[in-house]
Design a protein around this motif. Structure first.
Motif, PDB file in Angstrom:
ATOM      1  N   GLN A  29      -2.447  13.376   1.631  1.00 23.92           N
ATOM      2  CA  GLN A  29      -1.820  12.793   2.817  1.00 23.92           C
ATOM      3  C   GLN A  29      -2.861  12.461   3.896  1.00 23.92           C
ATOM      4  N   ALA A  30      -3.791  13.375   4.120  1.00 22.25           N
ATOM      5  CA  ALA A  30      -4.824  13.127   5.132  1.00 22.25           C
ATOM      6  C   ALA A  30      -5.698  11.939   4.736  1.00 22.25           C
ATOM      7  N   MET A  31      -6.055  11.833   3.464  1.00 21.91           N
ATOM      8  CA  MET A  31      -6.909  10.735   3.010  1.00 21.91           C
ATOM      9  C   MET A  31      -6.153   9.406   3.035  1.00 21.91           C
ATOM     10  N   PHE A  32      -4.844   9.449   2.752  1.00 24.79           N
ATOM     11  CA  PHE A  32      -4.029   8.244   2.835  1.00 24.79           C
ATOM     12  C   PHE A  32      -3.967   7.751   4.282  1.00 24.79           C
ATOM     13  N   THR A  33      -3.798   8.681   5.208  1.00 22.85           N
ATOM     14  CA  THR A  33      -3.763   8.328   6.635  1.00 22.85           C
ATOM     15  C   THR A  33      -5.062   7.660   7.051  1.00 22.85           C
ATOM     16  N   ILE A  34      -6.172   8.208   6.604  1.00 25.54           N
ATOM     17  CA  ILE A  34      -7.481   7.626   6.921  1.00 25.54           C
ATOM     18  C   ILE A  34      -7.595   6.222   6.324  1.00 25.54           C
ATOM     19  N   ALA A  35      -7.205   6.069   5.065  1.00 24.51           N
ATOM     20  CA  ALA A  35      -7.284   4.753   4.409  1.00 24.51           C
ATOM     21  C   ALA A  35      -6.402   3.738   5.139  1.00 24.51           C
ATOM     22  N   CYS A  36      -5.242   4.164   5.605  1.00 24.80           N
ATOM     23  CA  CYS A  36      -4.339   3.253   6.331  1.00 24.80           C
ATOM     24  C   CYS A  36      -4.929   2.805   7.665  1.00 24.80           C
ATOM     25  N   TYR A  38      -7.901   1.921   8.145  1.00 26.37           N
ATOM     26  CA  TYR A  38      -8.853   0.848   7.874  1.00 26.37           C
ATOM     27  C   TYR A  38      -8.200  -0.335   7.166  1.00 26.37           C
ATOM     28  N   LEU A  39      -7.286  -0.041   6.286  1.00 24.98           N
ATOM     29  CA  LEU A  39      -6.622  -1.085   5.506  1.00 24.98           C
ATOM     30  C   LEU A  39      -5.152  -1.077   5.892  1.00 24.98           C
ATOM     31  N   LYS A  40      -4.652  -2.146   6.390  1.00 27.62           N
ATOM     32  CA  LYS A  40      -3.295  -2.171   6.939  1.00 27.62           C
ATOM     33  C   LYS A  40      -2.217  -2.254   5.867  1.00 27.62           C
ATOM     34  N   ASN A  41      -2.587  -2.528   4.659  1.00 27.00           N
ATOM     35  CA  ASN A  41      -1.643  -2.621   3.559  1.00 27.00           C
ATOM     36  C   ASN A  41      -1.540  -1.251   2.884  1.00 27.00           C
ATOM     37  N   GLU A  42      -0.346  -0.653   2.900  1.00 23.56           N
ATOM     38  CA  GLU A  42      -0.181   0.703   2.364  1.00 23.56           C
ATOM     39  C   GLU A  42      -0.484   0.787   0.873  1.00 23.56           C
ATOM     40  N   GLU A  43      -0.106  -0.238   0.121  1.00 27.93           N
ATOM     41  CA  GLU A  43      -0.390  -0.226  -1.318  1.00 27.93           C
ATOM     42  C   GLU A  43      -1.895  -0.255  -1.569  1.00 27.93           C
ATOM     43  N   GLU A  44      -2.580  -1.078  -0.817  1.00 25.50           N
ATOM     44  CA  GLU A  44      -4.038  -1.146  -0.936  1.00 25.50           C
ATOM     45  C   GLU A  44      -4.669   0.187  -0.529  1.00 25.50           C
ATOM     46  N   ALA A  45      -4.125   0.799   0.526  1.00 23.11           N
ATOM     47  CA  ALA A  45      -4.628   2.101   0.984  1.00 23.11           C
ATOM     48  C   ALA A  45      -4.415   3.164  -0.102  1.00 23.11           C
ATOM     49  N   LYS A  46      -3.261   3.131  -0.767  1.00 21.84           N
ATOM     50  CA  LYS A  46      -3.005   4.086  -1.859  1.00 21.84           C
ATOM     51  C   LYS A  46      -4.003   3.884  -2.994  1.00 21.84           C
ATOM     52  N   ASP A  47      -4.237   2.610  -3.348  1.00 21.73           N
ATOM     53  CA  ASP A  47      -5.196   2.314  -4.420  1.00 21.73           C
ATOM     54  C   ASP A  47      -6.583   2.829  -4.069  1.00 21.73           C
ATOM     55  N   ILE A  48      -7.008   2.570  -2.841  1.00 25.48           N
ATOM     56  CA  ILE A  48      -8.332   2.997  -2.398  1.00 25.48           C
ATOM     57  C   ILE A  48      -8.414   4.520  -2.392  1.00 25.48           C
ATOM     58  N   MET A  49      -7.340   5.170  -1.940  1.00 21.95           N
ATOM     59  CA  MET A  49      -7.319   6.625  -1.921  1.00 21.95           C
ATOM     60  C   MET A  49      -7.468   7.169  -3.350  1.00 21.95           C
ATOM     61  N   GLN A  50      -6.730   6.577  -4.286  1.00 20.87           N
ATOM     62  CA  GLN A  50      -6.814   7.006  -5.692  1.00 20.87           C
ATOM     63  C   GLN A  50      -8.243   6.825  -6.224  1.00 20.87           C
ATOM     64  N   GLU A  51      -8.821   5.668  -5.935  1.00 21.36           N
ATOM     65  CA  GLU A  51     -10.197   5.405  -6.376  1.00 21.36           C
ATOM     66  C   GLU A  51     -11.165   6.395  -5.736  1.00 21.36           C
ATOM     67  N   GLY A  52     -10.930   6.722  -4.485  1.00 22.00           N
ATOM     68  CA  GLY A  52     -11.780   7.690  -3.792  1.00 22.00           C
ATOM     69  C   GLY A  52     -11.708   9.068  -4.433  1.00 22.00           C
ATOM     70  N   GLN A  80     -15.105   3.736   0.614  1.00 19.21           N
ATOM     71  CA  GLN A  80     -14.294   2.891  -0.275  1.00 19.21           C
ATOM     72  C   GLN A  80     -13.591   1.806   0.550  1.00 19.21           C
ATOM     73  N   CYS A  81     -13.028   2.204   1.692  1.00 16.85           N
ATOM     74  CA  CYS A  81     -12.346   1.245   2.574  1.00 16.85           C
ATOM     75  C   CYS A  81     -13.315   0.189   3.085  1.00 16.85           C
ATOM     76  N   LEU A  82     -14.483   0.630   3.506  1.00 18.50           N
ATOM     77  CA  LEU A  82     -15.477  -0.311   4.030  1.00 18.50           C
ATOM     78  C   LEU A  82     -15.950  -1.275   2.946  1.00 18.50           C
ATOM     79  N   ASP A  83     -16.028  -0.793   1.705  1.00 18.77           N
ATOM     80  CA  ASP A  83     -16.397  -1.684   0.601  1.00 18.77           C
ATOM     81  C   ASP A  83     -15.368  -2.802   0.453  1.00 18.77           C
TER      82      ASP A  83
END
Length: 182
Positions: A29-36, A38-52, A80-83
Motif C-alpha cells: 500500500q505504501a509503495m502504491f501510494t508513492i507510485a501514484c 508520480y504516475l497519475k494512472n492507477e493501473e500504471e502505478a500498480k504495474d510499476i509497483m509490481q515491477e519494483g 521505476q516511476c522516473l524511468d
C-alpha cells in the motif's frame, strides 16, 4: 517489529515465497501510494509497483541494512516511476544554471489554515520537472545530492528546480493566504 522484518528479509534472500508475500503485503500500500504520486494512472502505478517488487526480490542480495528495507524499496519504486517518466521524454535540462544564483531556502512552512491536501494539489499543478524535484525533496526527503544522482542532473539544477517549484507553489497558494486574512 524490526527483528520480524529482518527475519523476513533473510527468508526472502533464500527464495522463500511465503516471506516474499508477507513483505509484499506489508509494503504494497505504501509503495502504491508513492507510485501514484508520480504516475497519475492507477493501473500504471500498480504495474510499476509490481515491477519494483520483482526488482527488489531479484536484487535482494544488494540490500544492506544501513537503511531500512522500506527506504531501499521506496528508492527502487521511485526509480521505476522516473524511468517511465523519462521514457515519456521528460527531460531535465540544466536551464542555463551556470548563470543562476540559487538561494538555499529551507523554510517550507505553510499557513496553518492550508491543508496538506491543498499543498499536494498545488504540487500537482507544477510543471513536471519542478514537481518531481519538489516531491523528491519535500515528500520523499531526499537531499540535493541524492536527487542529482536519481535524476542524473547537476546538484545546482536540482536546487534551481526546487527553488522555482517553491516559488510557483507560493503563487498557487497565495489566493488561499489572502482568503484567510479577510
Amino acid at each position: 517489529m524490526q527483528n520480524q522484518i529482518d527475519r523476513l528479509i533473510q527468508a526472502c534472500r533464500k527464495g522463500n515465497q511465503v516471506a516474499q508475500i508477507q513483505v509484499y503485503d506489508k509494503y504494497a500500500q505504501a509503495m502504491f501510494t508513492i507510485a501514484c504520486r508520480y504516475l497519475k494512472n492507477e493501473e500504471e502505478a500498480k504495474d510499476i509497483m509490481q515491477e519494483g517488487f520483482l526488482k527488489a526480490f531479484i536484487n535482494i542480495e544488494s540490500y544492506r541494512p544501513e537503511s531500512t528495507f522500506g527506504a531501499w524499496l521506496k528508492r527502487i519504486i521511485i526509480n521505476q516511476c522516473l524511468d517511465v517518466l523519462k521514457k515519456r521524454r521528460l527531460e531535465f535540462s540544466d536551464l542555463e544554471v551556470e548563470s543562476l544564483n540559487s538561494i538555499e531556502d529551507d523554510n517550507w512552512q505553510f499557513e496553518s489554515s492550508i491543508s496538506k491536501q491543498e499543498i499536494l494539489n498545488a504540487i500537482e499543478q507544477l510543471n513536471q520537472r519542478h514537481k518531481i524535484v519538489v516531491q523528491l525533496y519535500l515528500i520523499e526527503g531526499y537531499d540535493h545530492q541524492e536527487i542529482s544522482e536519481i535524476l542524473n542532473i547537476p546538484v545546482k539544477t536540482s536546487r534551481t528546480h526546487l527553488s522555482r517549484g517553491k516559488a510557483k507553489l507560493r503563487d498557487l497558494l497565495k489566493p488561499r493566504y489572502n482568503e484567510e486574512r479577510y
